[in-house]
Scaffold this motif. Structure first.
Motif, PDB file in Angstrom:
ATOM      1  N   SER A 142       0.779   6.360  -3.078  1.00 12.67           N
ATOM      2  CA  SER A 142      -0.566   6.239  -3.643  1.00 12.67           C
ATOM      3  C   SER A 142      -0.551   5.458  -4.953  1.00 12.67           C
ATOM      4  O   SER A 142      -1.393   4.582  -5.190  1.00 12.67           O
ATOM      5  N   ILE A 143       0.425   5.768  -5.807  1.00 13.16           N
ATOM      6  CA  ILE A 143       0.546   5.056  -7.085  1.00 13.16           C
ATOM      7  C   ILE A 143       0.826   3.575  -6.845  1.00 13.16           C
ATOM      8  O   ILE A 143       0.258   2.700  -7.524  1.00 13.16           O
ATOM      9  N   LEU A 144       1.685   3.283  -5.868  1.00  9.07           N
ATOM     10  CA  LEU A 144       2.012   1.898  -5.539  1.00  9.07           C
ATOM     11  C   LEU A 144       0.767   1.122  -5.107  1.00  9.07           C
ATOM     12  O   LEU A 144       0.523  -0.004  -5.577  1.00  9.07           O
ATOM     13  N   ILE A 145      -0.030   1.714  -4.232  1.00  9.40           N
ATOM     14  CA  ILE A 145      -1.236   1.041  -3.738  1.00  9.40           C
ATOM     15  C   ILE A 145      -2.262   0.868  -4.860  1.00  9.40           C
ATOM     16  O   ILE A 145      -2.866  -0.200  -5.011  1.00  9.40           O
ATOM     17  N   ILE A 146      -2.448   1.920  -5.659  1.00  8.15           N
ATOM     18  CA  ILE A 146      -3.418   1.839  -6.764  1.00  8.15           C
ATOM     19  C   ILE A 146      -2.995   0.783  -7.772  1.00  8.15           C
ATOM     20  O   ILE A 146      -3.804  -0.041  -8.217  1.00  8.15           O
ATOM     21  N   TYR A 147      -1.717   0.794  -8.147  1.00  9.00           N
ATOM     22  CA  TYR A 147      -1.221  -0.195  -9.114  1.00  9.00           C
ATOM     23  C   TYR A 147      -1.383  -1.611  -8.570  1.00  9.00           C
ATOM     24  O   TYR A 147      -1.825  -2.523  -9.285  1.00  9.00           O
ATOM     25  N   GLY A 148      -1.015  -1.801  -7.305  1.00 12.63           N
ATOM     26  CA  GLY A 148      -1.128  -3.125  -6.703  1.00 12.63           C
ATOM     27  C   GLY A 148      -2.555  -3.603  -6.605  1.00 12.63           C
ATOM     28  O   GLY A 148      -2.848  -4.787  -6.825  1.00 12.63           O
ATOM     29  N   TYR A 149      -3.467  -2.682  -6.298  1.00 14.72           N
ATOM     30  CA  TYR A 149      -4.884  -3.055  -6.169  1.00 14.72           C
ATOM     31  C   TYR A 149      -5.482  -3.397  -7.537  1.00 14.72           C
ATOM     32  O   TYR A 149      -6.190  -4.407  -7.683  1.00 14.72           O
ATOM     33  N   VAL A 150      -5.200  -2.573  -8.531  1.00 15.17           N
ATOM     34  CA  VAL A 150      -5.750  -2.798  -9.871  1.00 15.17           C
ATOM     35  C   VAL A 150      -5.245  -4.118 -10.456  1.00 15.17           C
ATOM     36  O   VAL A 150      -5.977  -4.823 -11.165  1.00 15.17           O
ATOM     37  N   ASN A 151      -3.989  -4.463 -10.146  1.00 15.27           N
ATOM     38  CA  ASN A 151      -3.392  -5.675 -10.708  1.00 15.27           C
ATOM     39  C   ASN A 151      -3.475  -6.877  -9.762  1.00 15.27           C
ATOM     40  O   ASN A 151      -2.762  -7.866  -9.948  1.00 15.27           O
TER      41      ASN A 151
END
Length: 339
Positions: free
Chosen positions: A214-223
């Motif tokens: 979840s953190i990976l997807i959120i970080y990738g989406y935000v950036n």
């Protein structure tokens, strides 16, 4: 014939994640255990994986050979840009194998056993971490194409391409996936008194997989990482991730009921669906560089090479796979044919 080659490329990758991932995960489970449980896990690991651990790593060799022969453009870019983590991965696999053997066969029990145990456990952590970081480098958009290398410095070309937050999160996610797979498989290898150890480890690893993913997807989406945005928008990838989440229900039902075969099946199925979701999210543009996306099908080897390679893979598969099945069955890794 190119589809035959692509099938074996994907098939070998899946097998390496399943078999090699479970292999690495066993060391991670052992590392994050109490001293008493470390000894229990150590004995279980050697009994289960001792006879077959070498076979688990042939699949990554097949993946690299297929890339080298059939997709030389991809192979060239990856080998140049990611040679540092790939070299460290080879060192990690070697150290892990050496320590795995020496800690069991060394006739002298002294302080060296602590060195062997430490090497095995920590190489079991940083090797899958680096494997995940390497894949993170491939999809992060940080790789620089060879024709543009002169425009950048050493750090930008050979370090920043894989040593970044996104790649690190990818590495943590893959390591957690290995630990989850191994802990779940070890449930079926433990006696009744020790099953609860691996059930607890499997539950913890499941939570870490969900959180890190979840953190990976959120970080990738935000950036604004291209791969993550395309992953989210790909209906097949999202469907596979949703299905893998639903598989947790029958998985834990069968774990609680002590169904070894079905629990292994659902654990393996879940990992396969997660890897498949990542593979098809951006296929065939798997490699994402600073200069744009590069299709796997660009720069493919000549048809004559693909044809010979495809025939060789088919013949090799017919020879190797039955032997591998017999090896795993002989050492009780495959239980489906047991009473």
């Amino acid at each position: 014939m190119i589809y035959v080659v692509l099938f074996f490329l994907a098939f070998s990758l899946f097998l390496y994640v399943l078999l090699g991932g479970a292999d690495f995960g066993a060391g991670i489970v052992e590392l994050f255990s109490s001293k008493e449980n470390q000894q229990i896990t150590k004995k279980t690991i050697y009994r289960v994986m001792g006879p077959i651990w070498e076979a688990n790593h042939i699949w990554i060799i097949i993946v690299m050979v297929i890339l080298w022969v059939a997709f030389p453009v991809y192979f060239n870019i990856i080998m140049i840009s990611l040679h540092i983590p790939l070299t460290l991965i080879l060192i990690g696999i070697t150290l892990r194998g050496v320590s795995f053997i020496f800690r069991h066969y060394d006739a002298v029990v002294d302080e060296s056993q602590k060195i062997y145990n430490g090497l095995f456990r920590f190489s079991s952590v940083f090797t899958p971490l680096l494997l995940g970081m390497t894949f993170g480098g491939v999809i992060s958009g940080s790789i620089i194409l060879p024709e543009h290398l002169s425009q950048y410095n050493f750090g930008e070309v050979y370090i920043a391409s894989w040593f970044n937050i996104f790649s690190l999160l990818t590495g943590i996610f893959f390591s957690a996936l290995c630990a989850f797979l191994s802990a779940t498989l070890l449930i079926g290898e433990a006696d009744e008194a020790h099953e609860k150890i691996y059930r607890r480890k499997s539950a913890i690893a499941t939570i870490v997989v969900v959180l890190s993913g979840s953190i990976l997807i959120i970080y990738g989406y935000v950036n604004d990482f291209v791969f993550i945005k395309d992953f989210i928008q790909n209906p097949y990838s999202i469907s596979l991730i949703g299905a893998s989440a639903l598989v947790l229900i029958p998985l834990w039902i069968h774990i609680r009921k002590g169904h070894k075969i079905l629990s292994r099946f659902y654990a393996g199925l879940q990992v396969v669906m997660i890897i498949a979701a990542a593979m098809i999210a951006h296929f065939p543009y798997v490699l994402i560089t600073k200069q744009g996306e590069l299709s796997l099908l660009e720069g493919v080897a000549p048809d004559s090479v693909i044809r010979v390679l495809g025939i060789s893979l088919i013949v090799g598969g017919l020879v190797i796979l039955p032997g591998l099945f017999h090896l795993l069955k002989s050492f009780k890794m495959i239980k489906v044919l047991e009473p």
